[in-house]
Design a protein around this motif. Sequence first.
Motif, PDB file in Angstrom:
ATOM      1  N   GLY A  64      -2.422   1.897   7.626  1.00 27.58           N
ATOM      2  CA  GLY A  64      -2.594   0.546   7.207  1.00 27.58           C
ATOM      3  C   GLY A  64      -1.536   0.191   5.814  1.00 27.58           C
ATOM      4  O   GLY A  64      -1.604  -0.717   5.334  1.00 27.58           O
ATOM      5  N   LEU A  65      -0.645   1.617   5.439  1.00 30.47           N
ATOM      6  CA  LEU A  65      -0.207   1.392   4.295  1.00 30.47           C
ATOM      7  C   LEU A  65       1.136   0.482   4.295  1.00 30.47           C
ATOM      8  O   LEU A  65       1.791  -0.021   3.488  1.00 30.47           O
ATOM      9  CB  LEU A  65       0.115   2.614   3.622  1.00 30.47           C
ATOM     10  CG  LEU A  65      -0.978   3.480   3.314  1.00 30.47           C
ATOM     11  CD1 LEU A  65      -0.742   4.834   2.747  1.00 30.47           C
ATOM     12  CD2 LEU A  65      -1.775   2.698   1.700  1.00 30.47           C
ATOM     13  N   THR A  74      -3.519  -1.852   3.347  1.00 30.06           N
ATOM     14  CA  THR A  74      -4.942  -1.203   2.912  1.00 30.06           C
ATOM     15  C   THR A  74      -4.981   0.305   3.312  1.00 30.06           C
ATOM     16  O   THR A  74      -4.167   1.072   3.831  1.00 30.06           O
ATOM     17  CB  THR A  74      -6.055  -2.007   4.131  1.00 30.06           C
ATOM     18  OG1 THR A  74      -5.389  -1.540   5.621  1.00 30.06           O
ATOM     19  CG2 THR A  74      -5.705  -3.340   4.015  1.00 30.06           C
ATOM     20  N   LEU A  75      -6.180   0.915   2.764  1.00 32.48           N
ATOM     21  CA  LEU A  75      -6.479   2.269   3.003  1.00 32.48           C
ATOM     22  C   LEU A  75      -7.819   2.202   3.231  1.00 32.48           C
ATOM     23  O   LEU A  75      -8.758   2.190   2.391  1.00 32.48           O
ATOM     24  CB  LEU A  75      -5.964   2.941   1.657  1.00 32.48           C
ATOM     25  CG  LEU A  75      -6.196   4.484   1.808  1.00 32.48           C
ATOM     26  CD1 LEU A  75      -5.317   5.146   2.812  1.00 32.48           C
ATOM     27  CD2 LEU A  75      -5.798   5.195   0.518  1.00 32.48           C
ATOM     28  N   PRO A  82       0.987  -3.225  -3.635  1.00 31.54           N
ATOM     29  CA  PRO A  82       1.986  -2.682  -3.123  1.00 31.54           C
ATOM     30  C   PRO A  82       2.634  -1.551  -3.732  1.00 31.54           C
ATOM     31  O   PRO A  82       3.199  -0.485  -3.107  1.00 31.54           O
ATOM     32  CB  PRO A  82       3.083  -3.869  -3.131  1.00 31.54           C
ATOM     33  CG  PRO A  82       2.055  -5.012  -3.075  1.00 31.54           C
ATOM     34  CD  PRO A  82       0.716  -4.728  -3.995  1.00 31.54           C
ATOM     35  N   GLY A  83       2.360  -1.518  -4.975  1.00 38.30           N
ATOM     36  CA  GLY A  83       2.939  -0.193  -5.769  1.00 38.30           C
ATOM     37  C   GLY A  83       2.340   0.980  -5.279  1.00 38.30           C
ATOM     38  O   GLY A  83       2.761   2.101  -5.091  1.00 38.30           O
ATOM     39  N   VAL A  84       0.924   0.939  -5.007  1.00 35.42           N
ATOM     40  CA  VAL A  84       0.037   1.995  -4.898  1.00 35.42           C
ATOM     41  C   VAL A  84       0.403   2.457  -3.286  1.00 35.42           C
ATOM     42  O   VAL A  84       0.257   3.447  -3.014  1.00 35.42           O
ATOM     43  CB  VAL A  84      -1.485   1.645  -4.842  1.00 35.42           C
ATOM     44  CG1 VAL A  84      -2.391   2.581  -4.241  1.00 35.42           C
ATOM     45  CG2 VAL A  84      -1.758   1.722  -6.437  1.00 35.42           C
ATOM     46  N   ALA A  85       0.498   1.500  -2.369  1.00 35.36           N
ATOM     47  CA  ALA A  85       0.986   1.645  -1.016  1.00 35.36           C
ATOM     48  C   ALA A  85       2.106   2.358  -1.023  1.00 35.36           C
ATOM     49  O   ALA A  85       2.484   3.201  -0.221  1.00 35.36           O
ATOM     50  CB  ALA A  85       0.984   0.192  -0.573  1.00 35.36           C
ATOM     51  N   THR A  86       3.156   1.955  -1.725  1.00 32.37           N
ATOM     52  CA  THR A  86       4.429   2.661  -1.435  1.00 32.37           C
ATOM     53  C   THR A  86       4.350   4.121  -2.098  1.00 32.37           C
ATOM     54  O   THR A  86       5.131   5.030  -1.425  1.00 32.37           O
ATOM     55  CB  THR A  86       5.483   1.806  -2.438  1.00 32.37           C
ATOM     56  OG1 THR A  86       5.555   0.509  -2.133  1.00 32.37           O
ATOM     57  CG2 THR A  86       6.736   2.568  -2.543  1.00 32.37           C
ATOM     58  N   THR A  87       3.529   4.141  -3.344  1.00 32.21           N
ATOM     59  CA  THR A  87       3.404   5.882  -3.563  1.00 32.21           C
ATOM     60  C   THR A  87       2.844   6.509  -2.582  1.00 32.21           C
ATOM     61  O   THR A  87       3.199   7.783  -2.285  1.00 32.21           O
ATOM     62  CB  THR A  87       2.698   5.810  -5.038  1.00 32.21           C
ATOM     63  OG1 THR A  87       3.516   4.816  -5.934  1.00 32.21           O
ATOM     64  CG2 THR A  87       2.478   7.100  -5.538  1.00 32.21           C
ATOM     65  N   LEU A  88       1.653   6.133  -2.131  1.00 32.10           N
ATOM     66  CA  LEU A  88       0.804   6.730  -1.310  1.00 32.10           C
ATOM     67  C   LEU A  88       1.666   7.128   0.151  1.00 32.10           C
ATOM     68  O   LEU A  88       1.780   8.275   0.698  1.00 32.10           O
ATOM     69  CB  LEU A  88      -0.468   6.124  -0.928  1.00 32.10           C
ATOM     70  CG  LEU A  88      -1.401   5.862  -1.862  1.00 32.10           C
ATOM     71  CD1 LEU A  88      -2.612   5.216  -1.414  1.00 32.10           C
ATOM     72  CD2 LEU A  88      -1.754   7.480  -2.288  1.00 32.10           C
ATOM     73  N   SER A  89       2.480   6.108   0.536  1.00 37.29           N
ATOM     74  CA  SER A  89       3.333   6.235   1.870  1.00 37.29           C
ATOM     75  C   SER A  89       4.398   7.297   1.302  1.00 37.29           C
ATOM     76  O   SER A  89       4.842   8.181   2.214  1.00 37.29           O
ATOM     77  CB  SER A  89       3.942   4.926   1.946  1.00 37.29           C
ATOM     78  OG  SER A  89       3.042   3.917   2.244  1.00 37.29           O
TER      79      SER A  89
END
Length: 296
Positions: A64-65, A74-75, A82-89
């Motif tokens: 869901g990133l 989402t996670l 969006p910044g956290v999603a980009t880093t986790l991706s």
Amino acid sequence: MNTLRYLVDPMLRDLYWPGVVTGLAVACIGSLLSVLVVLKRLAFVGQGVSHAAFGGAGLVAVLGLIAGAGAEPTLAGHPVTPGVATTLSFIVVVLVCLGSALLIGVIADRGSTEPDTAVGIVLVVMMSAGAVMIHLSGSPVSWESFLFGSVMGLTWRDAALAWGVALAISTSLWGTRRQLLFWAFDPEVARVAGVRDRVMNAVLMTLLALAIVTAMKLAGVVLATAMLVLPGATALRWSDRLWPAVLLALGASLAGVVAGVVLSFETDWPTGPCIVAVLGAMYATTHILRPRHAPR
């Protein structure tokens, strides 16, 4: 000239300069490893690892990133910025590519499967798995942008990421340069001298995976693969000495990015394919100016 207008005009330069700066960083990342990739005949391995990122993209979509239009990433059902999603991706794709690279090495080391066959197996399995996961997740992933990237659609955050990875790779290469290069140029003698073959292979595969994921995220699979092959192949046509070859590869890579960006600006063609075309033309030119290979 469009190039000067895009890079000097106050209304346009903030749109184009991040892509140019990022492209130069990707050139440095690729050229630092390109000579080793060519010497160790890992070009197809680089292709396999880069395409394994499709599997990583599929996993990111399932988690869901990657959000659709008007939706937040989402996670585990919890919204993330969006910044956290980009880093986790990015971390997920790096881990998938690293695992794929090490898996290729394990399959090939067993002796019952040739290295090119191992690459082909991992490549098609990961691409297929990624395609299925992206389809099931309903994520709006563009296959064209995944393959060719969008160098001119980048931000200063992307440029900082690219230069950070370039610094990390260059630092790692400098710290392991003696053993790694000894192993790359003369693996049999290096093995006798106590250099651990599997450790060096793991180091190179790790750096290769990191470089591929970074270049692929910013510039697409095709440009990432080209940066890891063409500069080193061009440089080794002119020199069989290590540091001159590395410097030649760096120069060829940077020149290819600059010329490709200018060609893209002036013709309004896609930037990534223009850079690849210039790098390919540079390699073809070496066959005309230097028709015989430099001695190994």
